[in-house]
Design an enzyme around this catalytic site. Structure first.
Site: not given
Lengths: 286, 286
Positions: B186, B125-127, B113, B156, B123
């Site tokens: 929403h 993330n890799t796993r 942030h 991109h 953001h």
């Protein structure tokens, strides 16, 4: 009693309670002195609900009263009257809806985020839902940043007295329900110091249950302004403010992760402004 | 290849990537000038995971690296290696776990942030997860407050180039997956401008899939700092800041209402600090 007449009486009550609450809250704004912030006033915004199963898509709607003031940094009071048909998935979870998916619901919902960290956050809500059954639900709970035992006691005592006018079993049952419901599981901490929470209330005597729900509204209107007046002029500093902003972060976590009404509303295409009215004006996470 | 050796290689990679990212991010802090804020430095905090099904309750753990700086108002980088048994409810939803509930998982997760509203939130993330099957997952997506077309395109393009080294089908598939996943239903709005998202990646060639996951990490490390440097010294005012705080509110809504990792973690008694590391330092709702 004629069902249509009931609906009118219910809607009238929620509207009248909204008006009383707004008047009292605006009085608090006027009373509480501040060197430069002006007293807040509620602004109203109507919304409508589209329901494809209804004639002309008319599924009711509501009115949000929102105030950003000097006692209440943000307070929203929403009344709504909605009707339509539950989809199959939800119908299975709602009493009396498996037989017939049609519903009608009216209610009032309020969350107040005070500016002063010594004034507790409060939530209040009452509602009536009609399917092939009909029942009341609601409650109120207090979330202080800085706890004062007399606030907790007086808040609980107000609702206890209200409950005891109707049924000695109500308060212990509804207090426990509140403690269990407003619990932030992943933090292993309660959202606040509790209050009462009830649902599916149908004693068989509509008038008694309606009177009880009116009593709960009256209890809220009696006690919360007292708690506010105790603290609203107290001086506070950055440390108390930071504590409050952190507490508000917890409030956001509870509402978005666990609150049934919030999740139900978001998943069923409800009015986002009305549903997320409960979120604080500012919150922090460390 | 020996499974235990694989696990060591996986954990080593996530740790080494964490170190590289932290070094680059601390360099950004040093480069970016500010009249009074000092450059931030990461603070590390280890956590352990209790698993009653394991010897001595040892279910692994992780390390959170957290920095509050002048480029990044808050950035968290979490690495973890955990193992144990899924309970029946979750086992049914996880590939290869119905047969045998044991799992092993390692990964890296990051949310930044920025202080300056012109610098996009990111953001990454890799796993890798091992049950009776084994697969990679992860991705990265950008959430600007103020959109610049070149940021979106370059972000991109970096991942597209990485994907195309392995399989021409990856980028279109993983871009679409990202768009569909990071969508705030929403609000009827995307969380940001996308990126890539992949899961259950098991081509049958572990080394190829591991190399792809390393490539994604490298792509992130190449492109995000470039985007940051484009904007981090830009002057901004209260209006841009308010836009950023509102955007962060949306980020909170997505993560608490929809994010699978967050909800899975909270429901399975995960480490709250690690799971909610993604939440912004401050957010607002009107």
């Amino acid at each position: 009693m004629n069902l249509e007449l009931r609906k009118i009486q219910l809607e009238d009550w929620f509207t009248s309670l909204r008006d009383q609450i707004c008047t009292v809250f605006e009085t608090l704004e006027t009373e509480c002195l501040h060197p430069y912030l002006l007293p807040g006033q509620f602004q109203r915004k109507a919304w409508t609900r589209h329901d494809p199963t209804q004639e002309n898509g008319n599924g009711g709607g509501g009115v949000i009263s929102l105030m950003n003031g000097r006692v209440f940094e943000k307070v929203g009071v929403n009344i709504s009257t909605v009707w339509g048909q539950f989809d199959q998935k939800f119908a299975a979870e709602i009493p009396g809806a498996a037989e017939d998916p049609r519903f009608w619901a009216a209610g009032i919902s309020l969350v107040a985020h005070p500016l002063n960290p010594y004034v507790p956050i409060v939530h209040f809500n009452t509602r009536h839902i009609i399917t092939s059954k009909g029942w009341f639900g609601g409650g109120s709970d207090l979330t202080p940043t800085i706890e004062f035992i007399e606030d907790k006691e007086d808040f609980h005592n107000a609702f206890r007295a209200g409950c005891n006018k109707f049924d000695e079993n109500y308060y212990p049952k509804f207090k426990l329900w509140c403690d269990e419901y407003f619990y932030i599981k992943h933090r292993r901490e309660p959202r606040g110091v509790g209050g009462i929470f009830y649902d599916y209330l149908d004693s068989g005597d509509f008038q008694k249950d309606f009177d009880f729900t009116k009593e709960v509204g009256q209890n809220f209107l009696d006690i919360y302004p007292k708690v506010v007046r105790r603290h609203y002029q107290k001086p506070w500093g950055t440390e108390e403010k930071q504590q409050q902003l952190t507490k508000r972060g917890r409030y956001v976590e509870f509402n978005l992760v666990y609150d049934r009404g919030t999740r139900f509303g978001l998943e069923t295409n409800g009015n986002v402004d009305a549903i997320l009215m409960s979120l604080p004006p500012v919150a922090t996470w460390s």
